[in-house]
Motif scaffolding. Structure first.
Motif, PDB file in Angstrom:
ATOM      1  N   UNK A   1      46.444  -7.615  59.725  1.00  8.02           N
ATOM      2  CA  UNK A   1      47.576  -7.085  58.992  1.00  8.02           C
ATOM      3  C   UNK A   1      47.997  -5.764  59.628  1.00  8.02           C
ATOM      4  N   UNK A   2      49.257  -5.689  60.026  1.00  9.61           N
ATOM      5  CA  UNK A   2      49.783  -4.474  60.661  1.00  9.61           C
ATOM      6  C   UNK A   2      48.949  -4.059  61.863  1.00  9.61           C
ATOM      7  N   UNK A   3      48.537  -5.059  62.653  1.00 15.77           N
ATOM      8  CA  UNK A   3      47.793  -4.777  63.866  1.00 15.77           C
ATOM      9  C   UNK A   3      46.334  -4.460  63.663  1.00 15.77           C
ATOM     10  N   UNK A   4      45.810  -4.561  62.445  1.00 16.39           N
ATOM     11  CA  UNK A   4      44.413  -4.244  62.158  1.00 16.39           C
ATOM     12  C   UNK A   4      43.715  -5.470  61.581  1.00 16.39           C
ATOM     13  N   UNK A   5      42.415  -5.590  61.855  1.00 16.94           N
ATOM     14  CA  UNK A   5      41.617  -6.682  61.319  1.00 16.94           C
ATOM     15  C   UNK A   5      41.028  -6.258  59.979  1.00 16.94           C
TER      16      UNK A   5
ATOM     17  N   UNK B   1      28.227  -3.523  63.939  1.00 14.02           N
ATOM     18  CA  UNK B   1      29.138  -3.386  62.808  1.00 14.02           C
ATOM     19  C   UNK B   1      29.301  -1.914  62.434  1.00 14.02           C
ATOM     20  N   UNK B   2      30.166  -1.171  63.130  1.00 12.13           N
ATOM     21  CA  UNK B   2      30.419   0.225  62.747  1.00 12.13           C
ATOM     22  C   UNK B   2      30.925   0.375  61.316  1.00 12.13           C
ATOM     23  N   UNK B   3      31.499  -0.700  60.742  1.00 10.55           N
ATOM     24  CA  UNK B   3      31.998  -0.655  59.368  1.00 10.55           C
ATOM     25  C   UNK B   3      30.914  -0.208  58.393  1.00 10.55           C
TER      26      UNK B   3
ATOM     27  N   UNK C   1      35.717   1.258  61.261  1.00  6.44           N
ATOM     28  CA  UNK C   1      36.728   0.256  60.953  1.00  6.44           C
ATOM     29  C   UNK C   1      36.212  -1.139  61.292  1.00  6.44           C
ATOM     30  N   UNK C   2      36.698  -2.139  60.556  1.00  5.71           N
ATOM     31  CA  UNK C   2      36.261  -3.513  60.771  1.00  5.71           C
ATOM     32  C   UNK C   2      36.598  -3.995  62.170  1.00  5.71           C
ATOM     33  N   UNK C   3      37.786  -3.606  62.697  1.00  6.08           N
ATOM     34  CA  UNK C   3      38.179  -4.097  64.010  1.00  6.08           C
ATOM     35  C   UNK C   3      37.335  -3.520  65.138  1.00  6.08           C
ATOM     36  N   UNK C   4      36.468  -2.553  64.818  1.00  9.61           N
ATOM     37  CA  UNK C   4      35.536  -2.027  65.811  1.00  9.61           C
ATOM     38  C   UNK C   4      34.281  -2.892  65.947  1.00  9.61           C
ATOM     39  N   UNK C   5      34.183  -3.958  65.156  1.00  8.56           N
ATOM     40  CA  UNK C   5      33.069  -4.892  65.282  1.00  8.56           C
ATOM     41  C   UNK C   5      33.001  -5.415  66.712  1.00  8.56           C
ATOM     42  N   UNK C   6      31.811  -5.321  67.343  1.00 10.58           N
ATOM     43  CA  UNK C   6      31.670  -5.663  68.752  1.00 10.58           C
ATOM     44  C   UNK C   6      30.626  -6.761  68.940  1.00 10.58           C
ATOM     45  N   UNK C   7      30.941  -7.690  69.841  1.00  8.59           N
ATOM     46  CA  UNK C   7      30.034  -8.764  70.224  1.00  8.59           C
ATOM     47  C   UNK C   7      29.683  -8.563  71.696  1.00  8.59           C
TER      48      UNK C   7
ATOM     49  N   UNK D   1      35.571  -6.712  71.212  1.00  7.87           N
ATOM     50  CA  UNK D   1      35.690  -6.310  69.817  1.00  7.87           C
ATOM     51  C   UNK D   1      36.849  -7.055  69.174  1.00  7.87           C
ATOM     52  N   UNK D   2      36.998  -6.909  67.848  1.00  6.00           N
ATOM     53  CA  UNK D   2      37.995  -7.681  67.110  1.00  6.00           C
ATOM     54  C   UNK D   2      39.423  -7.223  67.388  1.00  6.00           C
ATOM     55  N   UNK D   3      39.596  -6.096  68.071  1.00  3.74           N
ATOM     56  CA  UNK D   3      40.933  -5.693  68.505  1.00  3.74           C
ATOM     57  C   UNK D   3      41.356  -6.432  69.761  1.00  3.74           C
ATOM     58  N   UNK D   4      40.407  -7.078  70.425  1.00  4.72           N
ATOM     59  CA  UNK D   4      40.685  -7.757  71.678  1.00  4.72           C
ATOM     60  C   UNK D   4      40.327  -6.947  72.903  1.00  4.72           C
ATOM     61  N   UNK D   5      39.780  -5.732  72.727  1.00  8.04           N
ATOM     62  CA  UNK D   5      39.369  -4.919  73.867  1.00  8.04           C
ATOM     63  C   UNK D   5      38.101  -5.501  74.468  1.00  8.04           C
ATOM     64  N   UNK D   6      38.082  -5.628  75.798  1.00  8.19           N
ATOM     65  CA  UNK D   6      36.976  -6.291  76.489  1.00  8.19           C
ATOM     66  C   UNK D   6      36.418  -5.383  77.575  1.00  8.19           C
ATOM     67  N   UNK D   7      35.093  -5.438  77.753  1.00  6.33           N
ATOM     68  CA  UNK D   7      34.426  -4.611  78.756  1.00  6.33           C
ATOM     69  C   UNK D   7      33.488  -5.482  79.578  1.00  6.33           C
TER      70      UNK D   7
END
Length: 291
Positions: A118-122, A193-195, A200-206, A223-229
């Motif tokens: 919603x509004x760019x956030x998970x 899970x930084x939440x 924030x929830x979208x900072x959840x990282x796999x 992460x749930x924002x789509x940022x990849x490393x």
């Protein structure tokens, strides 16, 4: 710095397409923690592009139980699952059904929820619902689970969310990470899970990783924002170096590049030099003392 582009033109996304990559477990994905135990099965397929992946399929519970305070809840395996749909990207819907016996009452828990943007956030939308036999109101059930009595006079309004959050955390994390790593042939499978610490929830990282040799380790994080490393680490005879590249969601542009070189002067003392290139370039020198 832009990946795959040149000059002033628009950068080219990473040319990687997933076509029905199957991840399947008939059984054997285990959760074995002090507060939760169970076994999962499932079949999901990864599709789409590097910048817009999606999952389809379902992960189900074969059996399981978890604790909320002093009450042991048993999962209903026919109605507890995670479900993925192509039009939802990598964000699933989920359902949980379980029951427990406490203080002469049977307590039933049903929870439906989903992860959504919603509004760019998970965000997560969760709808827990408790019932009991003999019948109690939901506030009385919360008091029964937390205080051991249906007396609601000391019950805080936030306890339902706290209780369910604790249960879901124990079902997802812990031994599940290690069992998935083993079953997929990986050396690392981690969920962060930084939440739970106010993030924030979208900072959840796999994160996943594999040793290609005793000296060389390759890692990947999403992460749930789509940022990849993407990262690589090499260590031998006291010398170590690591490389890391972080890509932005959407267009796959290279957002950050890191390089670290280290050397152990003695078993107790190591020195390091680091370089980070993002909006600006930063250099760093460090020392590590072990005791």
């Amino acid at each position: 710095v832009e990946l795959g582009g040149s000059g002033a033109g628009k950068p080219t996304p990473v040319p990687l397409i997933f076509e029905g990559v199957r991840v399947y477990a008939e059984r054997g994905v285990l959760v074995q923690e002090s507060l939760a135990q169970g076994e999962l099965k499932g079949e999901v397929f990864l599709g789409g592009s590097y910048t817009d992946p999606y999952l389809s399929g379902q992960v189900e519970a074969l059996w399981g139980n978890f604790r909320l305070w002093d009450s042991l809840f048993t999962l209903d395996s026919t109605a507890s699952f995670l479900r993925f749909f192509p039009d939802r990207g990598i964000l699933p819907e989920f359902r949980l059904r379980a029951q427990a016996e406490t203080r002469g009452y049977k307590v039933f828990l049903e929870a439906r929820g989903e992860f959504l943007r919603e509004n760019g956030r998970v965000k997560v939308r969760l709808e827990p619902h408790f019932t009991s036999e003999p019948p109690l109101s939901e506030p009385e059930i919360y008091a029964l689970l937390t205080l051991g009595t249906p007396d609601v006079t000391r019950l805080a309004e936030t306890l339902p969310q706290v209780a369910l959050g604790a249960a879901l955390e124990n079902l997802v994390l812990g031994q599940l990470e290690r069992e998935l790593a083993r079953s997929l042939g990986l050396d690392r499978f981690q969920v962060q899970l930084p939440l739970l610490q106010g993030g924030d929830l979208e900072e959840t990282r796999f994160s996943v990783g594999k040793y290609l040799s005793p000296e060389l380790f390759l890692g990947y994080q999403l992460d749930l924002r789509g940022e990849q490393t993407l990262s690589a680490q090499y260590r031998r005879d006291g010398l170590s170096f690591s490389l890391g590249s972080t890509f932005l969601p959407g267009d796959g542009r290279l957002a950050r590049f890191t390089f670290t070189l280290g050397y152990d002067l003695t078993p107790a003392l190591g020195l390091s030099f680091s370089l980070e290139a993002a909006d600006t370039t930063r250099f760093g020198v460090g020392a590590l003392y072990r005791w």
